[in-house]
Design a protein around this motif. Structure first.
Motif, short mmCIF file in Angstrom:
data_model
loop_
_atom_site.label_atom_id
_atom_site.label_comp_id
_atom_site.label_asym_id
_atom_site.label_seq_id
_atom_site.Cartn_x
_atom_site.Cartn_y
_atom_site.Cartn_z
N PRO A 1 30.48 31.88 40.41
CA PRO A 1 29.97 32.97 41.04
C PRO A 1 29.46 32.72 42.79
N GLY A 2 28.62 31.51 42.83
CA GLY A 2 28.34 31.21 44.16
C GLY A 2 29.48 31.02 45.21
N VAL A 3 30.70 30.43 44.56
CA VAL A 3 31.81 30.38 45.44
C VAL A 3 32.37 31.84 45.83
N ALA A 4 32.28 32.45 44.79
CA ALA A 4 33.12 34.00 44.82
C ALA A 4 32.06 34.80 45.75
N ILE A 5 30.83 34.46 45.94
CA ILE A 5 29.90 35.30 46.90
C ILE A 5 30.07 34.81 48.19
N GLY A 6 30.15 33.43 48.45
CA GLY A 6 30.50 32.89 49.79
C GLY A 6 31.87 33.38 50.34
N ALA B 1 37.03 35.84 33.68
CA ALA B 1 36.66 37.25 33.65
C ALA B 1 35.49 37.90 33.98
N ARG B 2 34.29 37.12 34.01
CA ARG B 2 33.21 37.68 34.63
C ARG B 2 33.05 37.66 36.00
N VAL B 3 33.78 36.72 36.44
CA VAL B 3 33.72 36.70 38.13
C VAL B 3 34.80 37.75 38.55
N LEU B 4 35.67 37.97 37.95
CA LEU B 4 36.45 39.10 38.29
C LEU B 4 35.93 40.38 38.20
N ALA B 5 35.26 40.55 36.82
CA ALA B 5 34.35 41.78 36.58
C ALA B 5 33.41 42.26 37.78
N GLY B 6 32.69 40.69 37.95
CA GLY B 6 31.66 40.84 39.08
C GLY B 6 32.06 41.04 40.47
N ALA B 7 33.43 40.86 40.52
CA ALA B 7 34.03 41.40 42.09
C ALA B 7 34.18 42.73 42.00
N GLN B 8 34.71 43.17 40.91
CA GLN B 8 34.69 44.73 40.90
C GLN B 8 33.39 45.50 41.13
N ALA C 1 42.09 43.39 38.82
CA ALA C 1 41.35 42.27 37.87
C ALA C 1 41.92 42.36 36.50
N SER C 2 42.17 43.48 35.94
CA SER C 2 42.55 43.50 34.57
C SER C 2 44.06 42.92 34.49
N TRP C 3 44.82 43.02 35.55
CA TRP C 3 46.08 42.38 35.39
C TRP C 3 45.97 40.76 35.63
N LEU C 4 45.03 40.31 36.47
CA LEU C 4 44.88 38.76 36.65
C LEU C 4 44.00 38.26 35.34
N ASN C 5 43.41 38.84 34.75
CA ASN C 5 42.75 38.36 33.55
C ASN C 5 42.24 39.48 32.57
N PRO C 6 43.03 39.70 31.50
CA PRO C 6 42.68 40.90 30.71
C PRO C 6 41.59 40.73 29.70
N LYS C 7 41.05 39.50 29.80
CA LYS C 7 39.92 39.31 28.86
C LYS C 7 38.61 40.05 29.08
N SER D 1 27.77 40.62 37.04
CA SER D 1 27.35 40.72 38.67
C SER D 1 27.17 39.11 38.83
N TRP D 2 27.57 38.92 40.07
CA TRP D 2 27.70 37.65 40.60
C TRP D 2 26.18 37.15 40.47
N GLY D 3 25.18 38.04 41.12
CA GLY D 3 23.98 37.61 41.44
C GLY D 3 23.28 37.16 39.75
N ARG D 4 23.64 38.16 39.15
CA ARG D 4 23.06 37.95 37.57
C ARG D 4 23.64 36.69 36.87
N MET D 5 24.95 36.51 37.06
CA MET D 5 25.67 35.24 36.58
C MET D 5 24.77 34.00 37.12
N LEU D 6 24.43 34.10 38.31
CA LEU D 6 23.62 33.05 38.99
C LEU D 6 22.40 32.81 38.26
N ARG D 7 21.41 33.85 38.14
CA ARG D 7 20.38 33.86 37.46
C ARG D 7 20.54 33.37 36.07
N GLU D 8 21.41 33.94 35.34
CA GLU D 8 21.53 33.58 33.72
C GLU D 8 22.11 31.91 33.77
#
Length: 248
Positions: A220-225, A40-47, A4-10, A198-205
């Motif tokens: 984040p919805g696409v990532a969860i699916g 960056a947040r989607v990748l961090a949510g994946a981790q 994830a850090s290599w894909l997007n270091p932000k 977190s993907w769930g919290r991203m959806l809520r926010e």
């Protein structure tokens, strides 16, 4: 985490003046209301989802395997007692367990891992028990007893290796369910707490400003699916591969 850090270091929590950007070279998936990079947040949510899922499945597998093997191998009153315990636990969903643990401990990733893991115990125990009962009916188990092997040695050498296949399949399917449960708990505020992505919290926010920009909700919805679909397909593939009846 390294990928994830290599894909997007932000930094997934770094803010910027570029708020609610749809797509750009700097922000390929846009930004949220605070200017945080969505990719960056989607990748961090994946981790976070993979970490929570791995620990939760590990908890469910270890406890479920132990209970299922004991119930199936020894039978009798122990089997009946453990069956009642597992049926009781099976009636409690991960959400209810998370609420109970959240009332005792602080809501967070640890609480969600424990809740999801405990909710997965009955499924692993049933698979393990069914596998043990199938192995007990085989003649080579009686031959092992005739050779003087003890119960512990029989379990290690003959029982466990023959029930690992179904457990691997169940672990893959449970991983998909764990990702979905973690997202649901985080959406309700019972799972991963901010500032951890977190993907769930991203959806809520993002739900509060989705009329201004729908993209922070979409990704984040696409990532969860995709994650849930991927692990379900992996489980189906493992089931077909490990099932000797499906081989020609």
């Amino acid at each position: 985490m390294v990928v994830a850090s290599w894909l997007n270091p932000k930094d997934p929590n770094a803010t910027s003046p570029d708020r609610l950007v749809a797509f750009s070279v700097v922000h390929p998936l846009g930004t949220d209301i605070l200017g945080r990079d969505t990719l960056a947040r989607v990748l961090a949510g994946a981790q976070n989802a993979l970490y929570v899922g791995l620990v939760a499945v590990g908890i469910g597998l270890l406890i479920g395997l132990a209970l299922g093997v004991l119930a199936g191998f020894f039978g009798g009153w122990l089997d009946q007692l453990l069956s009642v315990l597992l049926e009781t636990l099976y009636a409690l969903p991960a959400l209810l367990i998370a609420l109970l643990l959240g009332a005792i401990f602080t809501p967070g990733a640890t609480t969600s891992m424990m809740a999801i893991g405990l909710a997965a115990v009955p499924a692993f125990a049933r698979v393990a028990r069914a596998g043990v009962l199938s192995v007990k009916a085989q003649p080579y188990l009686e031959a092992a007893r005739a050779l003087g092997m003890g119960n512990f040695r029989i379990l290690l050498r003959h029982v466990l290796p023959n029930i690992l296949g179904p457990l691997v399949v169940q672990a893959s399917l449970a991983f998909a369910a764990s990702i979905l449960a973690e997202a649901a708990l985080s959406y309700l505020g019972l799972g991963t707490q901010p500032p951890t992505a977190s993907w769930g919290r991203m959806l809520r926010e993002a739900q509060s400003y989705q009329e201004l920009s729908p993209w922070p909700v979409v990704w984040p919805g696409v990532a969860i699916g995709l994650a849930v679909l991927g692990f379900n397909l992996l489980g189906d593939g493992l089931r077909d591969w490990l099932d000797p009846r499906g081989k020609r």
